[in-house]
Design a protein around this motif. Structure first.
Motif, PDB file in Angstrom:
ATOM      1  N   ILE A 103       0.834  -1.206   0.000  1.00 58.42           N
ATOM      2  CA  ILE A 103       0.000   0.000   0.000  1.00 58.42           C
ATOM      3  C   ILE A 103       0.869   1.256   0.000  1.00 58.42           C
ATOM      4  O   ILE A 103       0.613   2.206  -0.743  1.00 58.42           O
ATOM      5  CB  ILE A 103      -0.987  -0.018   1.182  1.00 58.42           C
ATOM      6  N   LEU A 111       2.290   1.758  -3.435  1.00 55.66           N
ATOM      7  CA  LEU A 111       1.260   2.268  -4.345  1.00 55.66           C
ATOM      8  C   LEU A 111       1.000   3.754  -4.111  1.00 55.66           C
ATOM      9  O   LEU A 111       0.862   4.523  -5.060  1.00 55.66           O
ATOM     10  CB  LEU A 111      -0.040   1.480  -4.169  1.00 55.66           C
ATOM     11  N   ILE A 135      -7.388   2.676  -4.066  1.00 53.76           N
ATOM     12  CA  ILE A 135      -6.815   1.454  -3.505  1.00 53.76           C
ATOM     13  C   ILE A 135      -7.858   0.763  -2.620  1.00 53.76           C
ATOM     14  O   ILE A 135      -8.446   1.387  -1.745  1.00 53.76           O
ATOM     15  CB  ILE A 135      -5.554   1.771  -2.677  1.00 53.76           C
ATOM     16  N   ILE A 163      -5.189  -6.813  -3.087  1.00 52.17           N
ATOM     17  CA  ILE A 163      -5.218  -5.364  -3.178  1.00 52.17           C
ATOM     18  C   ILE A 163      -5.532  -5.029  -4.627  1.00 52.17           C
ATOM     19  O   ILE A 163      -4.928  -5.591  -5.545  1.00 52.17           O
ATOM     20  CB  ILE A 163      -3.879  -4.743  -2.743  1.00 52.17           C
ATOM     21  N   ALA A 207      -6.028  -1.747  -7.263  1.00 50.02           N
ATOM     22  CA  ALA A 207      -5.805  -0.304  -7.427  1.00 50.02           C
ATOM     23  C   ALA A 207      -5.864   0.038  -8.904  1.00 50.02           C
ATOM     24  O   ALA A 207      -5.649  -0.812  -9.768  1.00 50.02           O
ATOM     25  CB  ALA A 207      -4.454   0.096  -6.844  1.00 50.02           C
TER      26      ALA A 207
END
Length: 122
Positions: free
Chosen positions: A11, A14, A22, A38, A40
């Motif tokens: 995270i 990103l 996200i 995850i 995104a």
């Protein structure tokens, strides 16, 4: 590396490269393949590539080389498999079409725990 630390690493990577929307999905009670997914979005295929490269670089530096990397090179969907964390990077249109968040949320589970943990929107 513990799965919670790995998801935080992904995270953070990103966010460093400005990923959009996200979403973190706890799928541990739905599959034995991975604990976290995850999802995104990126703004272009180059952005998706930059996002995946940043995640791979940070994961390797932390001693977690990816088990697989699919879709690089102009794709609208890039998948990075880090074992306990699987990352899906998509163009917004592709993400809307496949709607992985709904797909995983709708699967039956033995456990009634929370299936999705929202993050702040970007």
């Amino acid at each position: 590396m513990h799965s919670d630390a790995l998801k935080t690493l992904v995270i953070d990577a990103l966010e460093d490269v400005k990923a959009k929307d996200i979403a973190l999905l706890d799928v541990s009670h739905l599959t034995s393949v991975t604990e976290w997914m995850i999802v995104a979005s990126g703004t272009s295929s180059r952005h998706l590539s930059a996002l995946s490269q940043q995640v791979v670089l940070k994961a390797k530096n932390a001693g977690v080389p990816p088990l697989g990397l699919e879709g690089e090179g102009g794709s609208e969907w890039v998948l990075v498999d880090l074992g306990d964390v699987v990352l899906h990077l998509m163009m917004p249109e592709t993400r809307e079409l496949y709607d992985l968040e709904r797909l995983w949320a709708d699967l039956p589970a033995d456990d009634l725990s929370v299936a999705e943990e929202p993050l702040r929107q970007h």
